[in-house]
Design an enzyme around this catalytic site. Structure first.
Site, PDB file in Angstrom:
ATOM      1  N   LYS A 184      27.136 -18.412  25.717  1.00 54.68           N
ATOM      2  CA  LYS A 184      26.976 -17.272  26.607  1.00 54.68           C
ATOM      3  C   LYS A 184      28.252 -16.448  26.740  1.00 54.68           C
ATOM      4  O   LYS A 184      29.356 -16.917  26.460  1.00 54.68           O
ATOM      5  CB  LYS A 184      26.445 -17.740  27.964  1.00 54.68           C
ATOM      6  CG  LYS A 184      24.993 -18.199  27.851  1.00 54.68           C
ATOM      7  CD  LYS A 184      24.320 -18.403  29.186  1.00 54.68           C
ATOM      8  CE  LYS A 184      22.832 -18.694  28.969  1.00 54.68           C
ATOM      9  NZ  LYS A 184      22.118 -18.942  30.236  1.00 54.68           N
ATOM     10  N   ARG A 225      20.473 -27.201  27.360  1.00 52.70           N
ATOM     11  CA  ARG A 225      19.781 -26.317  26.417  1.00 52.70           C
ATOM     12  C   ARG A 225      20.839 -25.705  25.510  1.00 52.70           C
ATOM     13  O   ARG A 225      21.717 -24.976  25.968  1.00 52.70           O
ATOM     14  CB  ARG A 225      19.030 -25.234  27.193  1.00 52.70           C
ATOM     15  CG  ARG A 225      18.212 -24.279  26.341  1.00 52.70           C
ATOM     16  CD  ARG A 225      17.506 -23.255  27.232  1.00 52.70           C
ATOM     17  NE  ARG A 225      16.678 -22.342  26.461  1.00 52.70           N
ATOM     18  CZ  ARG A 225      17.121 -21.229  25.880  1.00 52.70           C
ATOM     19  NH1 ARG A 225      18.403 -20.887  26.003  1.00 52.70           N
ATOM     20  NH2 ARG A 225      16.297 -20.443  25.196  1.00 52.70           N
TER      21      ARG A 225
END
Length: 280
Positions: free
Chosen positions: A204, A244
């Site tokens: 991210k 995840r």
């Protein structure tokens, strides 16, 4: 949870797996590397992304799910739409991963309740095009905790089995870097709600900013794996139920190293005192 985006515009791997054969092969590879479930998404949720219609999303995911199901690979459907979730479950998916926490589609709770499958409720404040302007908090940990509690309460009231609910703090969704770090440092507050917690930091933007070069240029997506591994292992060490990730093999290896340190959470009926006594 291994990430498989069958989209042309996802922030990390958009366009790589729009071909069904390539997507299925990647899903099988992630499973063989150690993923417990493959999370398939047919609509990008990166900041600023424009929505696609339900038919487009369904057409992207269902053929891949059907073939992975035939290969014996457990699949999660990453969607905010009840109709897409329903089609995915019919094709063989066994988990609903809803980044809107049930807020985007009021029919999702009924689908989850009827399917009696795990339903991941992520913290969310708005769709991708709007979410960054909604990143305003006085106490991000307390507010995310309270909003997740409300989502879980509403799901249970709608008939969802509490044992099927998984929570996710939603790193990067209506959150700036400082919010992501605060949540990561206080996962125990969210875990204390009593539900399994899914953690997703993989590649991210906030990791790219942390690792920015001397000129301030954020680290490109491909250079964020070490930071992803570190944050994922720290999350599991804090009690997260799952992580995840895009890079499954490296994550499995990192968690194996962590387990080898003798964490009490993985010792079963044994504890560190037992081992110290045996060594004496």
């Amino acid at each position: 949870m291994g990430v498989l985006n069958v989209t042309p515009d996802s922030f990390s791997d958009g366009g790589r797996y729009t071909d069904v054969d390539a997507a299925v092969q990647h899903g099988v590879d992630l499973f063989r590397q150690g993923a417990h479930v493959i999370d398939i998404g047919g609509e990008s949720t990166r900041p600023g992304a424009q929505r696609v219609d339900a038919k487009t999303e369904t057409d992207r995911v269902v053929p891949v799910i059907e073939r992975l199901f035939a290969e014996g690979v457990p699949v999660s459907i990453d969607t905010t739409r009840a109709a897409v979730a329903e089609a995915a479950l019919a094709a063989g998916a066994v988990v609903i991963n809803d980044v809107s926490g049930g807020l985007a589609d009021p029919d999702m709770a009924a689908v989850a309740a009827a399917a009696r499958c795990p339903w991941v409720l992520m913290h969310w404040r708005g769709h991708s095009r709007d979410m960054q302007r909604l990143a305003e908090y006085t106490d991000v940990v307390a507010e995310v905790r309270d909003e997740l509690r409300a989502r879980a309460d509403e799901a249970v009231a709608a008939g969802v089995d509490p044992g099927m609910i998984v929570l996710d703090p939603g790193l990067g969704f209506a959150k700036r870097a400082e919010h992501n770090w605060a949540l990561s440092a206080h996962l125990d507050v969210l875990i204390d709600l009593g539900f399994p917690l899914l953690f997703g930091s993989s590649r991210k933007t906030y990791l790219g900013h942390l690792l920015a070069g001397p000129d301030g240029t954020p680290r490109p997506v491909g250079g964020r794996e070490a930071a992803t591994l570190a944050t994922s292992v720290l999350a599991v060490a804090s009690g997260a139920w799952g992580v995840r990730v895009h890079e499954v093999g490296a994550t499995v290896d990192a968690l194996a190293v962590w387990r080898a340190t003798g964490s009490p959470r993985f010792r079963g009926t044994r504890d560190a005192r037992d081992d110290r006594q045996e060594r004496r």
